[in-house]
Structure formats: C-alpha cells, structure tokens
Design a protein around this motif. Structure first.
Motif, PDB file in Angstrom:
ATOM      1  N   ALA A  15       0.829  -1.203   0.000  1.00  0.00           N
ATOM      2  CA  ALA A  15       0.000   0.000   0.000  1.00  0.00           C
ATOM      3  C   ALA A  15       0.868   1.260   0.000  1.00  0.00           C
ATOM      4  O   ALA A  15       0.561   2.237  -0.688  1.00  0.00           O
ATOM      5  CB  ALA A  15      -0.926  -0.005   1.206  1.00  0.00           C
ATOM      6  N   LYS A  19       0.937   4.244  -2.751  1.00  0.00           N
ATOM      7  CA  LYS A  19       0.696   5.627  -2.353  1.00  0.00           C
ATOM      8  C   LYS A  19       1.823   6.531  -2.833  1.00  0.00           C
ATOM      9  O   LYS A  19       1.595   7.666  -3.229  1.00  0.00           O
ATOM     10  CB  LYS A  19       0.535   5.730  -0.837  1.00  0.00           C
ATOM     11  CG  LYS A  19      -0.012   7.082  -0.400  1.00  0.00           C
ATOM     12  CD  LYS A  19      -0.506   7.084   1.017  1.00  0.00           C
ATOM     13  CE  LYS A  19      -1.850   6.498   1.212  1.00  0.00           C
ATOM     14  NZ  LYS A  19      -2.982   7.388   1.140  1.00  0.00           N
ATOM     15  N   LYS A  25      -1.851   1.605  -8.405  1.00  0.00           N
ATOM     16  CA  LYS A  25      -2.884   1.314  -7.410  1.00  0.00           C
ATOM     17  C   LYS A  25      -3.771   0.162  -7.868  1.00  0.00           C
ATOM     18  O   LYS A  25      -4.303  -0.576  -7.053  1.00  0.00           O
ATOM     19  CB  LYS A  25      -3.721   2.554  -7.137  1.00  0.00           C
ATOM     20  CG  LYS A  25      -2.964   3.637  -6.406  1.00  0.00           C
ATOM     21  CD  LYS A  25      -3.819   4.840  -6.120  1.00  0.00           C
ATOM     22  CE  LYS A  25      -2.984   5.905  -5.409  1.00  0.00           C
ATOM     23  NZ  LYS A  25      -3.786   7.080  -5.058  1.00  0.00           N
ATOM     24  N   LEU A  28      -3.048  -3.423  -6.532  1.00  0.00           N
ATOM     25  CA  LEU A  28      -3.329  -3.804  -5.149  1.00  0.00           C
ATOM     26  C   LEU A  28      -4.548  -4.706  -5.063  1.00  0.00           C
ATOM     27  O   LEU A  28      -5.470  -4.581  -5.859  1.00  0.00           O
ATOM     28  CB  LEU A  28      -3.566  -2.566  -4.289  1.00  0.00           C
ATOM     29  CG  LEU A  28      -2.397  -1.606  -4.148  1.00  0.00           C
ATOM     30  CD1 LEU A  28      -2.826  -0.409  -3.307  1.00  0.00           C
ATOM     31  CD2 LEU A  28      -1.194  -2.277  -3.535  1.00  0.00           C
ATOM     32  N   SER A  32      -4.385  -4.612   1.244  1.00  0.00           N
ATOM     33  CA  SER A  32      -3.495  -3.530   0.843  1.00  0.00           C
ATOM     34  C   SER A  32      -4.265  -2.433   0.107  1.00  0.00           C
ATOM     35  O   SER A  32      -3.954  -1.252   0.243  1.00  0.00           O
ATOM     36  CB  SER A  32      -2.338  -4.050  -0.017  1.00  0.00           C
ATOM     37  OG  SER A  32      -2.815  -4.696  -1.167  1.00  0.00           O
ATOM     38  N   LYS A  33      -5.304  -2.809  -0.640  1.00  0.00           N
ATOM     39  CA  LYS A  33      -6.134  -1.827  -1.343  1.00  0.00           C
ATOM     40  C   LYS A  33      -6.870  -0.950  -0.331  1.00  0.00           C
ATOM     41  O   LYS A  33      -6.910   0.277  -0.468  1.00  0.00           O
ATOM     42  CB  LYS A  33      -7.129  -2.543  -2.245  1.00  0.00           C
ATOM     43  CG  LYS A  33      -7.942  -1.619  -3.123  1.00  0.00           C
ATOM     44  CD  LYS A  33      -8.905  -2.414  -3.980  1.00  0.00           C
ATOM     45  CE  LYS A  33      -8.426  -2.406  -5.395  1.00  0.00           C
ATOM     46  NZ  LYS A  33      -9.357  -3.046  -6.323  1.00  0.00           N
ATOM     47  N   ASN A  34      -7.429  -1.568   0.704  1.00  0.00           N
ATOM     48  CA  ASN A  34      -8.138  -0.813   1.742  1.00  0.00           C
ATOM     49  C   ASN A  34      -7.175   0.053   2.551  1.00  0.00           C
ATOM     50  O   ASN A  34      -7.504   1.177   2.908  1.00  0.00           O
ATOM     51  CB  ASN A  34      -8.887  -1.761   2.669  1.00  0.00           C
ATOM     52  CG  ASN A  34     -10.032  -2.460   1.977  1.00  0.00           C
ATOM     53  OD1 ASN A  34     -10.592  -1.942   1.012  1.00  0.00           O
ATOM     54  ND2 ASN A  34     -10.367  -3.645   2.441  1.00  0.00           N
ATOM     55  N   MET A  35      -5.999  -0.483   2.848  1.00  0.00           N
ATOM     56  CA  MET A  35      -5.001   0.272   3.611  1.00  0.00           C
ATOM     57  C   MET A  35      -4.572   1.521   2.850  1.00  0.00           C
ATOM     58  O   MET A  35      -4.425   2.593   3.438  1.00  0.00           O
ATOM     59  CB  MET A  35      -3.764  -0.583   3.892  1.00  0.00           C
ATOM     60  CG  MET A  35      -3.973  -1.663   4.893  1.00  0.00           C
ATOM     61  SD  MET A  35      -2.482  -2.690   4.960  1.00  0.00           S
ATOM     62  CE  MET A  35      -2.383  -3.001   6.692  1.00  0.00           C
ATOM     63  N   GLU A  36      -4.367   1.395   1.565  1.00  0.00           N
ATOM     64  CA  GLU A  36      -3.905   2.521   0.744  1.00  0.00           C
ATOM     65  C   GLU A  36      -4.917   3.656   0.779  1.00  0.00           C
ATOM     66  O   GLU A  36      -4.551   4.823   0.848  1.00  0.00           O
ATOM     67  CB  GLU A  36      -3.661   2.052  -0.696  1.00  0.00           C
ATOM     68  CG  GLU A  36      -2.944   3.065  -1.564  1.00  0.00           C
ATOM     69  CD  GLU A  36      -3.859   4.103  -2.161  1.00  0.00           C
ATOM     70  OE1 GLU A  36      -3.436   5.263  -2.319  1.00  0.00           O
ATOM     71  OE2 GLU A  36      -5.022   3.779  -2.465  1.00  0.00           O
ATOM     72  N   LYS A  37      -6.201   3.316   0.790  1.00  0.00           N
ATOM     73  CA  LYS A  37      -7.248   4.332   0.780  1.00  0.00           C
ATOM     74  C   LYS A  37      -7.439   4.980   2.144  1.00  0.00           C
ATOM     75  O   LYS A  37      -7.719   6.166   2.234  1.00  0.00           O
ATOM     76  CB  LYS A  37      -8.578   3.710   0.349  1.00  0.00           C
ATOM     77  CG  LYS A  37      -8.620   3.303  -1.097  1.00  0.00           C
ATOM     78  CD  LYS A  37      -9.946   2.662  -1.431  1.00  0.00           C
ATOM     79  CE  LYS A  37      -9.968   2.157  -2.849  1.00  0.00           C
ATOM     80  NZ  LYS A  37     -11.209   1.432  -3.158  1.00  0.00           N
ATOM     81  N   LEU A  44       1.328   4.052   7.141  1.00  0.00           N
ATOM     82  CA  LEU A  44       1.761   2.898   6.362  1.00  0.00           C
ATOM     83  C   LEU A  44       3.248   2.634   6.565  1.00  0.00           C
ATOM     84  O   LEU A  44       3.676   1.487   6.709  1.00  0.00           O
ATOM     85  CB  LEU A  44       1.452   3.106   4.881  1.00  0.00           C
ATOM     86  CG  LEU A  44      -0.018   3.050   4.507  1.00  0.00           C
ATOM     87  CD1 LEU A  44      -0.213   3.530   3.085  1.00  0.00           C
ATOM     88  CD2 LEU A  44      -0.563   1.653   4.690  1.00  0.00           C
TER      89      LEU A  44
END
Length: 62
Positions: A15, A19, A25, A28, A32-37, A44
């Motif tokens: 993530a 970022k 993106k 992901l 990791s997709k949820n963490m990035e958002k 992070l």
C-alpha cells in the motif's frame, strides 16, 4: 501502529509503494487496497517498518 503479523506488514508495504507511486494502485488486492485508501503515508510507513522477528505469518482472530 506496528504490524501484528508478517502478512499485515507485507500488505502495508504494498500500500505504501502504491501511495508513493512506485506501483500502480490497480495492482493492489484485498487488505493492501483498503489500507492505501484509509491510511496516511506515515501510518503505512510505521506499519511496514515493523521488525519481523517473532511475528506470526497471520494474526490470529481474537
């Protein structure tokens, strides 16, 4: 906040890379997709920088 497992640390690292623009993106998946958002770059980084020694592969459900 430190990572509780190796899998969580790995997801945070992916993530963080997205970022920062190191990876796309769209590459992901899952956590990791949820963490990035939802997390800041500093959060992070702190999670991805956790020492791996003594960490389980996956966090147990509690």
């Amino acid at each position: 906040m430190p990572a509780k497992s190796k899998a969580q640390q790995k997801a945070a690292g992916a993530a963080l890379a997205a970022k920062r623009g190191d990876i796309k993106k769209s590459a992901l998946q899952g956590a990791s997709k949820n963490m990035e958002k939802s997390m800041s770059e500093k959060e992070l980084h702190d999670m991805a920088a956790t020492k791996r020694t003594g960490k389980p592969q996956h966090a147990g459900k509690s």
